[in-house]
Design a protein around this motif. Structure first.
Motif, mmCIF file in Angstrom:
data_model
loop_
_atom_site.group_PDB
_atom_site.id
_atom_site.type_symbol
_atom_site.label_atom_id
_atom_site.label_comp_id
_atom_site.label_asym_id
_atom_site.label_seq_id
_atom_site.Cartn_x
_atom_site.Cartn_y
_atom_site.Cartn_z
ATOM 1 N N VAL A 147 0.847 -1.151 -0.054
ATOM 2 C CA VAL A 147 -0.137 0.104 0.081
ATOM 3 C C VAL A 147 0.810 1.405 0.121
ATOM 4 C CG1 VAL A 147 -1.824 1.299 1.339
ATOM 5 C CG2 VAL A 147 -1.909 -1.456 1.311
ATOM 6 N N VAL A 148 0.526 1.982 -0.937
ATOM 7 C CA VAL A 148 1.142 3.425 -1.089
ATOM 8 C C VAL A 148 0.468 4.545 -0.550
ATOM 9 C CG1 VAL A 148 2.400 5.092 -2.626
ATOM 10 C CG2 VAL A 148 2.470 2.693 -2.966
ATOM 11 N N THR A 149 0.731 5.345 0.432
ATOM 12 C CA THR A 149 0.002 6.293 1.218
ATOM 13 C C THR A 149 0.714 7.670 0.612
ATOM 14 O OG1 THR A 149 -0.693 5.009 2.926
ATOM 15 C CG2 THR A 149 -1.022 7.400 3.262
ATOM 16 N N ALA A 150 -0.271 8.572 0.213
ATOM 17 C CA ALA A 150 0.252 9.935 -0.395
ATOM 18 C C ALA A 150 -0.869 10.911 -0.113
ATOM 19 C CB ALA A 150 0.199 9.731 -2.132
ATOM 20 N N THR A 151 -0.599 11.991 -0.343
ATOM 21 C CA THR A 151 -1.303 13.294 -0.043
ATOM 22 C C THR A 151 -1.669 13.942 -1.434
ATOM 23 O OG1 THR A 151 0.447 14.987 0.248
ATOM 24 C CG2 THR A 151 -0.298 13.890 2.212
#
Length: 108
Positions: free
Chosen positions: A68-72
């Protein structure tokens, strides 16, 4: 010796897509959009051929069975979570709640 050859082929095959990056088409009720992910990159890139939007990556979490890649999102918007394993999807979070989930599939 055959087992070693098979293991080596599996390792090489598994590393090629990661090195080349991942291209996904994600769909929401309004439209489709292209998401580009490259290991080690500082941003997820959305729609690189048109309005090109960058989502700065906060966390790139690879664990047993999941990635999982979390970004804003830009301008202090919601948080985006790109799921690469076990399912392909993009989630948008705001105020600690999921506000949108978009299904994704591999692009060529």
């Amino acid at each position: 010796m055959k087992c070693v050859g098979l293991v080596w082929v599996a390792v090489v095959a598994a590393s090629v897509p990661a090195a080349a990056g991942t291209r996904l088409i994600c769909e929401n009720p309004r439209r489709e959009y292209l998401v580009l992910y490259s290991p080690g990159a500082s941003d997820l890139v959305l729609n690189p051929d048109s309005d090109r939007t960058l989502y700065p990556i906060l966390v790139d979490d690879v664990s047993d069975g999941s990635h999982v890649v979390t970004a804003t999102t830009p301008n202090g918007g919601s948080t985006a979570r790109l799921h690469l394993r076990p399912y392909l999807k993009m989630e948008y979070w705001s105020g600690g709640e999921i506000v949108q989930t978009d299904g994704c599939y591999a692009s060529q």
